[in-house]
Scaffold this motif. Structure first.
Motif, PDB file in Angstrom:
ATOM      1  N   VAL A   1      -0.031   2.873   9.289  1.00  8.02           N
ATOM      2  CA  VAL A   1      -1.276   2.143   9.567  1.00  8.02           C
ATOM      3  C   VAL A   1      -0.902   0.885  10.338  1.00  8.02           C
TER       4      VAL A   1
ATOM      5  N   ILE B   1     -20.247  -4.408   7.534  1.00  3.47           N
ATOM      6  CA  ILE B   1     -19.562  -5.705   7.631  1.00  3.47           C
ATOM      7  C   ILE B   1     -19.377  -6.092   9.094  1.00  3.47           C
TER       8      ILE B   1
ATOM      9  N   TYR C   1     -12.064 -14.672   0.898  1.00  6.22           N
ATOM     10  CA  TYR C   1     -12.588 -14.141   2.163  1.00  6.22           C
ATOM     11  C   TYR C   1     -14.063 -14.512   2.325  1.00  6.22           C
TER      12      TYR C   1
ATOM     13  N   THR D   1     -12.334  -0.226   2.651  1.00  6.10           N
ATOM     14  CA  THR D   1     -13.335  -1.250   2.963  1.00  6.10           C
ATOM     15  C   THR D   1     -14.353  -1.386   1.830  1.00  6.10           C
TER      16      THR D   1
ATOM     17  N   GLN E   1     -12.582  -3.439  -0.709  1.00  9.42           N
ATOM     18  CA  GLN E   1     -12.323  -4.821  -0.286  1.00  9.42           C
ATOM     19  C   GLN E   1     -13.613  -5.632  -0.176  1.00  9.42           C
TER      20      GLN E   1
ATOM     21  N   THR F   1     -12.954  -4.899  10.682  1.00 11.04           N
ATOM     22  CA  THR F   1     -12.216  -3.634  10.831  1.00 11.04           C
ATOM     23  C   THR F   1     -11.490  -3.621  12.186  1.00 11.04           C
TER      24      THR F   1
END
Ligand code: FAD
Ligand code: UDP
Length: 381
Positions: A95, A167, A327, A156, A159, A172
């Motif tokens: 990734v 979002i 965040y 996601t 998170q 992303t």
């Protein structure tokens, strides 16, 4: 007595304090709520002598020579290029999704798909998943669906508690599909880990400097008051400048409502084995309640007996004692709340907002160091 009061000692506050004190000879007071300097980049040895990052794994990476040179005054670097794998179908796949991941995901037609991706987007290009998903070509859609399902959707959801579509696309977009054979998580010119850890950088920036005083274990609200006359420090009008790097809603007692944040619960474990996982970070993109596991000695290059790992469980920030807002959840509604807080500040012409919390932004280390350098340049020139 002080020219500046700086609230917070993360990279935002520490950079400003260091440059103001060192280059401009200013007297600076740092007020820090926690019992240590360094903010979220603080690291320390755990009880097994393994260096861990208390607030989650931090990898330094930048394209800015200015930032790299500045931070290199305070540390040498361990030459480390960050690679991440995701645990999918009992396998570890690179990734961001790249042409090596393609071979694992589509072993039978990887060559054809590779050619198509390179033809359409160009070798070396980065394509956000939401953009890839919009492509009408059947093969590209097949790849996009795989990446969406196996890398983005559940990670996601964990998170952010939302799907990738719900979002800010920039989030992303931080981990785009990479049309190359590069397995690194970041492609920046400079990347590495501070040789003696992050805390040492902060010590070198802030301690033993006669122009800098540090008040730990103090919420700035204990000593700073925002009144009609101006900002008071210890009940006297403060005529210097205040740089604030904490959350703006909490500074003003959430009077317009809380600014939404995500927080993380970190769970640490020590294992009596040499190695736990193939890379420093493994993302759990389709299973488990945690998003990722970090194995610290693989990040820092430390040689140690046994190994320490950290799991990250994301959740809603409620403001309860001990929780930390990590965040900002950036969307129109939340920015509207943020703007209400900004409006209060127009009364104070000696108050400056800086950092990931105060600006309600998604800053990496390098971006906030640069922003902090620029703010000081603007104020002092
Ligand atoms: P912070 O580090 O949060 O510092 C703010 C400081 O202000 C804190 O010490 C806080 O205690 C203090 N404070 C707040 N309110 C008050 C108050 N009222 N009174 C007194 N003090 C107060 N970036 C990268 O470049 N690479 C990475 O790999 C990376 N990984 C990350 C992983 C996680 C889990 C998170 C959350 C972030 C990551 N980041 C990474 C981003 C990085 O953490 C930030 O860029 C950096 O910490 C921002 O510094 P800051 O000074 O703005 O904020
Ligand atoms: N993301 C994902 N799967 C991954 C890696 C990232 O879905 O394997 C998404 C997720 O929404 C995450 C975002 O991409 O919040 C940004 O990832 P990054 O690694 O930059 O997040 P950070 O390190 O800031 O937590």
């Amino acid at each position: 007595m002080y020219d500046y009061i700086i609230v917070g000692s993360g990279f935002a506050g520490a950079t400003a304090a260091n440059i103001l004190a060192d280059r401009h000879g200013k007297k600076v007071l740092i007020i820090e709520k926690r019992s240590h300097i360094g903010g979220n980049c603080y690291d320390e040895n755990d009880e097994h002598g393994i260096l861990i990052h208390k607030y989650g794994p931090h990898i330094f990476h930048t394209d800015s020579e200015k930032v790299y040179e500045y931070l290199s005054k305070f540390t040498q670097w361990y030459d480390y290029s960050h690679e991440v794998v995701a645990y999918v179908d009992e396998d570890f796949i690179p990734v961001p999704f790249n042409l090596n991941t393609l071979k694992i995901a589509f072993p039978n037609d990887a060559e054809v798909l590779r050619e198509k991706l390179v033809d359409i987007y160009g070798y070396g290009k980065k394509v956000p998943i939401l953009e890839l998903k919009n492509n009408d070509d059947e093969d590209i859609r097949k790849i996009a669906d795989y990446v969406y399902e196996n890398i983005f959707l559940r990670y996601t959801m964990k998170q952010w508690g939302k799907t990738p579509e719900e979002i800010d696309p920039a989030v992303t977009g931080r981990v785009p599909v990479l049309i190359s054979d590069d397995n690194r998580y970041f492609q920046d010119t400079y990347q590495g880990m501070p040789l003696d850890g992050y805390t040492k950088i902060f010590e070198n920036m802030l301690l033993n400097n006669e122009n800098i005083d540090i008040m730990l274990d103090t919420d700035c609200k204990e000593v700073l008051k925002f009144t009609d006359k101006g900002i008071m420090y210890n009940n006297e009008l403060f005529n210097g400048r205040v740089i604030f790097t904490g959350p703006l809603d909490e500074l003003f007692d959430n009077r317009f409502g809380r600014l939404p944040y995500r927080t993380l619960n970190f769970v640490n474990e020590y294992l009596d084995k040499d190695s736990f996982q193939p890379k420093a970070v493994v993302n759990y993109t389709v299973s488990e309640d945690y998003t990722r596991i970090t194995e610290y000695k693989k990040l820092t290059g430390q040689e140690a007996k046994g190994t320490s790992i950290m799991k990250e469980y994301p959740m809603t920030y409620t403001g309860e004692e001990g929780q930390i807002p990590y965040y900002a959840i950036i969307n129109e509604d939340n920015l509207a709340i943020y703007n209400k807080y900004l409006n209060i500040l127009s009364k104070y012409n000696n108050f400056y907002l800086l950092g990931r919390l105060a600006e309600y932004k998604y800053y990496n280390i390098d971006a906030i160091v640069l922003k902090s350098m620029e703010l000081v340049e603007e104020l002092e020139n």
